[in-house]
Design a protein around this motif. Structure first.
Motif, mmCIF file in Angstrom:
data_model
loop_
_atom_site.group_PDB
_atom_site.id
_atom_site.type_symbol
_atom_site.label_atom_id
_atom_site.label_comp_id
_atom_site.label_asym_id
_atom_site.label_seq_id
_atom_site.Cartn_x
_atom_site.Cartn_y
_atom_site.Cartn_z
ATOM 1 N N ALA A 241 0.817 -1.220 0.000
ATOM 2 C CA ALA A 241 0.000 0.000 0.000
ATOM 3 C C ALA A 241 0.848 1.266 0.000
ATOM 4 O O ALA A 241 0.326 2.366 -0.180
ATOM 5 C CB ALA A 241 -0.926 0.012 1.214
ATOM 6 N N HIS A 242 2.162 1.135 0.219
ATOM 7 C CA HIS A 242 2.995 2.327 0.225
ATOM 8 C C HIS A 242 3.096 2.898 -1.187
ATOM 9 O O HIS A 242 3.092 2.168 -2.172
ATOM 10 C CB HIS A 242 4.385 2.004 0.797
ATOM 11 N N ASN A 243 3.180 4.219 -1.234
ATOM 12 C CA ASN A 243 3.187 4.921 -2.507
ATOM 13 C C ASN A 243 4.270 4.449 -3.486
ATOM 14 O O ASN A 243 4.056 4.410 -4.690
ATOM 15 C CB ASN A 243 3.383 6.402 -2.208
ATOM 16 N N VAL A 313 15.802 2.229 -5.908
ATOM 17 C CA VAL A 313 16.023 2.427 -4.473
ATOM 18 C C VAL A 313 15.540 3.815 -4.093
ATOM 19 O O VAL A 313 15.872 4.802 -4.762
ATOM 20 C CB VAL A 313 17.508 2.254 -4.094
ATOM 21 N N GLY A 314 14.744 3.888 -3.038
ATOM 22 C CA GLY A 314 14.208 5.173 -2.605
ATOM 23 C C GLY A 314 13.545 5.077 -1.251
ATOM 24 O O GLY A 314 13.599 4.040 -0.594
ATOM 25 N N GLY A 315 12.921 6.169 -0.856
ATOM 26 C CA GLY A 315 12.259 6.227 0.443
ATOM 27 C C GLY A 315 13.140 6.838 1.504
ATOM 28 O O GLY A 315 12.666 7.377 2.505
ATOM 29 N N ALA A 316 14.438 6.724 1.306
ATOM 30 C CA ALA A 316 15.433 7.347 2.179
ATOM 31 C C ALA A 316 16.699 7.447 1.340
ATOM 32 O O ALA A 316 16.804 6.813 0.283
ATOM 33 C CB ALA A 316 15.675 6.512 3.433
ATOM 34 N N LYS A 317 17.651 8.232 1.825
ATOM 35 C CA LYS A 317 18.832 8.472 0.989
ATOM 36 C C LYS A 317 19.689 7.217 0.862
ATOM 37 O O LYS A 317 19.989 6.546 1.843
ATOM 38 C CB LYS A 317 19.651 9.613 1.572
ATOM 39 N N ARG A 418 5.056 22.353 1.041
ATOM 40 C CA ARG A 418 6.341 22.435 1.741
ATOM 41 C C ARG A 418 6.752 21.009 2.110
ATOM 42 O O ARG A 418 6.212 20.437 3.055
ATOM 43 C CB ARG A 418 6.210 23.277 3.009
ATOM 44 N N THR A 419 7.703 20.472 1.360
ATOM 45 C CA THR A 419 8.040 19.055 1.527
ATOM 46 C C THR A 419 8.760 18.786 2.838
ATOM 47 O O THR A 419 8.780 17.647 3.307
ATOM 48 C CB THR A 419 8.972 18.573 0.396
ATOM 49 N N GLY A 420 9.415 19.823 3.401
ATOM 50 C CA GLY A 420 10.203 19.611 4.622
ATOM 51 C C GLY A 420 11.576 19.032 4.323
ATOM 52 O O GLY A 420 12.357 18.781 5.229
HETATM 53 C C1 OOB Z 1 8.270 7.898 -0.120
HETATM 54 O O1 OOB Z 1 7.133 8.495 0.326
HETATM 55 P P1 OOB Z 1 6.812 8.887 1.847
HETATM 56 O O2 OOB Z 1 5.574 9.685 1.786
HETATM 57 O O3 OOB Z 1 6.835 7.665 2.698
HETATM 58 O O4 OOB Z 1 8.021 9.771 2.351
HETATM 59 C C2 OOB Z 1 8.397 10.958 1.703
HETATM 60 C C3 OOB Z 1 9.688 11.481 2.288
HETATM 61 C C4 OOB Z 1 10.306 12.601 1.474
HETATM 62 O O5 OOB Z 1 9.732 13.840 1.765
HETATM 63 C C5 OOB Z 1 11.742 12.498 1.938
HETATM 64 O O6 OOB Z 1 11.891 13.082 3.190
HETATM 65 C C6 OOB Z 1 11.957 11.004 2.087
HETATM 66 O O7 OOB Z 1 10.678 10.458 2.302
HETATM 67 N N1 OOB Z 1 12.536 10.380 0.891
HETATM 68 C C7 OOB Z 1 13.857 10.422 0.554
HETATM 69 C C8 OOB Z 1 13.978 9.663 -0.637
HETATM 70 N N2 OOB Z 1 12.751 9.205 -0.979
HETATM 71 C C9 OOB Z 1 11.897 9.658 -0.029
HETATM 72 N N3 OOB Z 1 14.909 11.005 1.130
HETATM 73 C C10 OOB Z 1 16.119 10.851 0.535
HETATM 74 N N4 OOB Z 1 16.315 10.140 -0.600
HETATM 75 C C11 OOB Z 1 15.280 9.533 -1.222
HETATM 76 N N5 OOB Z 1 15.489 8.834 -2.356
HETATM 77 O O8 OOB Z 1 9.218 7.643 0.607
HETATM 78 C C12 OOB Z 1 8.312 7.582 -1.569
HETATM 79 C C13 OOB Z 1 7.181 7.766 -2.348
HETATM 80 C C14 OOB Z 1 7.215 7.447 -3.699
HETATM 81 C C15 OOB Z 1 8.375 6.969 -4.260
HETATM 82 C C16 OOB Z 1 9.492 6.773 -3.480
HETATM 83 C C17 OOB Z 1 9.466 7.089 -2.131
#
Ligand code: OOB
Length: 543
Positions: A241-243, A313-317, A418-420
């Motif tokens: 369910a995660h985006n 790879v994503g969601g965090a750095k 504002r993404t933060g």
């Molecule tokens: C994804 O979505 P969320 O809503 O769980 O989290 C968003 C936040 C971003 O604002 C940022 O702070 C962080 O997660 N983030 C990253 C990142 N990808 C997300 N920070 C550093 N590097 C990255 N590559 O996490 C999300 C949604 C759709 C696709 C991929 C990730």
């Protein structure tokens, strides 16, 4: 104005009419619903396999049929357009049958993560006044029916608990497969399709309304950018369910392209590597800690992973060092993905210079994505400098669901979110994530809102004050550290962790470490100086 026959969902902030018109005219919003998209694919290639889940293989026709039958079953329960339904399912095929059924009815799934417990789920129900709850019986050793009983006791709006598997006193999902019906009041593409969860930075999680039009646009473009075709096999190892695994391009992007989705409940290499080999998986998405585990395992194991062409790879750095190991170790290309459930998604592209793929988090999906990098006063920084990322565009929300007060802070007056996130943007448009201004901990992709956990800790009789900060962790990137000022009787960390668990807080939000102090450092204006606390714990760990 292309807005349809329905009034907008109460609590939803539509795009301004002029922009909506522009997004239509440009073809971004194609006026297709998710229900219609699946129907079209099922008619074009009914026998192709859409979903693999353990031993089960559902064709497009079967998924389509199940969605129709379940739509009838949910309608029989009295679920109608705009009704909210909390969906908390593991990575199983039924997730899609349920979602597409609700999409066709125009009922709105509220996506809970499997890790959520009474505190979170109870809030979703009460906040969204959801009428039904869809769960699995037992998953990962946890009995969701017991959670449903607890939620029932505190959520008066909850009328139907629907269970995949052994339903106990509740309604089995299997009993909802009825003969398909005509749905009188069908949803339109400009209607809200579902409510997604925000990672959050405030006391209570916010809900994100996404429309068919805006989400399907991001899904369609994502599928293009990632080169998905009818031959693509997408492995969904992150919570479905995660985006990220849902739409970037994820499972929905794979259905859009007519490809095949392979679901797994276990993301560990022992389980997943044989699956990649057996199913000929071509693409998958991971958060950085999982990617590290896969990289370590791949250098030791002898599975044929040659079908895998792209690792997202994503969601965090993802560190550049780890990024450089992907191709030599897994034999596939890397794509960095920086996205958010609120909208904006950035990808590195397959034609990008290698160095950009290793060191940046990509560039936006759409030419209509507006990105600003600003200082604390909302003034543009010098190009290339670090600043706050603001964004607006054809698939970025204009407001959280029913959150007028919060929206005034989370969006600029001209509608930028504002993404933060603290970023810098290169001349190529690629974005490098440098840090975060929001009060959130990113625990390997799992987002923890500091204030939410602080509020739970403050409910403990011995806790006088609480401040949650991120601390560095070589595996997760960050972990959570709770700084506490206590009254005379200082509890032990384990007691506090249990206290949070008893309050029904998800496990991933329980602080990894508790530090007891006599008082907090304060900033010039008298707020808790979290920067100083972060530095303090980082220093302590380094010693
Ligand atoms: C994804 O979505 P969320 O809503 O769980 O989290 C968003 C936040 C971003 O604002 C940022 O702070 C962080 O997660 N983030 C990253 C990142 N990808 C997300 N920070 C550093 N590097 C990255 N590559 O996490 C999300 C949604 C759709 C696709 C991929 C990730």
């Amino acid at each position: 104005m292309k807005y349809g026959k329905h009034a907008p969902l109460p609590g939803f902030t539509p795009w301004p009419a002029e922009l909506a018109e522009r997004y239509h005219a440009a073809g971004y919003w194609a006026d297709e619903t998710f229900g219609a998209m699946l129907r079209d694919r099922a008619q074009r290639h009914p026998d192709w396999i859409a979903l693999v889940c353990g031993d089960r293989r559902w064709s497009y026709a079967e998924l389509d049929r199940r969605a129709d039958q379940l739509a009838a079953g949910f309608a029989r329960l009295g679920i109608r357009r705009e009704d909210r339904v909390v969906v908390q399912l593991p990575n199983i095929a039924e997730f899609f049958a349920v979602c597409f059924a609700l999409f066709r009815l125009g009922a709105l799934p509220v996506f809970a993560l499997p890790a959520h417990r009474r505190a979170e789920v109870g809030h979703f129900f009460n906040f969204a006044e959801a009428r039904a709850y869809v769960i699995a019986d037992v998953d990962g050793g946890f009995d969701y029916r017991q959670l449903a009983r607890e939620v029932q006791a505190l959520a008066p709006s909850l009328q139907h608990v629907v269970v995949v598997g052994d339903a106990a006193e509740f309604t089995p999902l299997d009993a909802l497969y009825d003969a398909p019906i005509d749905i009188a009041d069908q949803p339109e593409a400009c209607d809200v399709a579902f409510l997604q969860l925000s990672g959050g930075s405030t006391g209570l999680p916010k809900l994100i309304p996404r429309t068919h039009n805006d989400y399907l646009y991001s899904v369609r473009e994502s599928a293009m950018i990632c080169g998905l075709t009818t031959d693509s096999v997408y492995l969904c190892a992150l919570p479905v369910a995660h985006n990220f695994p849902l739409s970037s391009p994820g499972t929905l992007g794979t259905f859009y392209a007519g490809g095949r989705v392979v679901l797994t409940r276990q993301a560990a290499p022992d389980h997943v590597f044989p699956l990649i080999e057996a199913e000929g998986v071509t693409i998958t998405a991971l958060v950085p800690p999982l990617a590290l585990i896969w990289l370590d395992a791949a250098s030791r194991r002898q599975h044929d992973l040659s079908s895998l062409k792209l690792l997202q790879v994503g969601g965090a750095k993802f560190s550049a060092e780890a990024a450089r190991r992907v191709r030599p170790t897994l034999g596939c290309a890397l794509q960095q993905v920086f996205g958010m459930a609120e909208g904006l998604v950035n990808y590195t592209r397959c034609g990008d210079p290698e160095e950009l793929v290793m060191t940046t988090q990509g560039r936006p999906i759409s030419p209509a994505d507006e990105v600003r990098v600003v200082d604390d006063e909302d003034r543009e920084v010098t190009p290339g400098e670090v600043g706050h990322l603001l964004t607006r565009g054809p698939y970025t929300i204009r407001g959280y669901y029913k959150a007028a007060q919060h929206n005034a802070r989370a969006f600029t007056t001209d509608g930028f979110y504002r993404t933060g996130d603290l970023v810098r943007q290169l001349p190529s448009g690629h974005i490098v994530v440098e840090g975060r201004a929001k009060d959130q901990i990113n625990r390997g992709g799992e987002k923890v809102a500091a204030e939410e956990v602080e509020n739970h800790l403050l409910a403990h009789p011995s806790v006088h004050d609480a401040a949650i900060v991120a601390m560095p962790d070589s595996f997760l990137g960050e972990k959570t550290c709770a700084y506490l000022v206590c009254r005379e009787d200082r509890p032990r960390g384990i007691e506090l962790a249990n206290f949070l668990r008893e309050r029904g807080v998800a496990q991933y939000k329980i602080p990894d470490r508790f530090e007891f102090v006599d008082g907090f450092p304060k900033t010039g204006v008298g707020k808790v100086d979290k920067k100083a606390l972060r530095e303090r714990i980082a220093q302590q760990l380094a010693n």
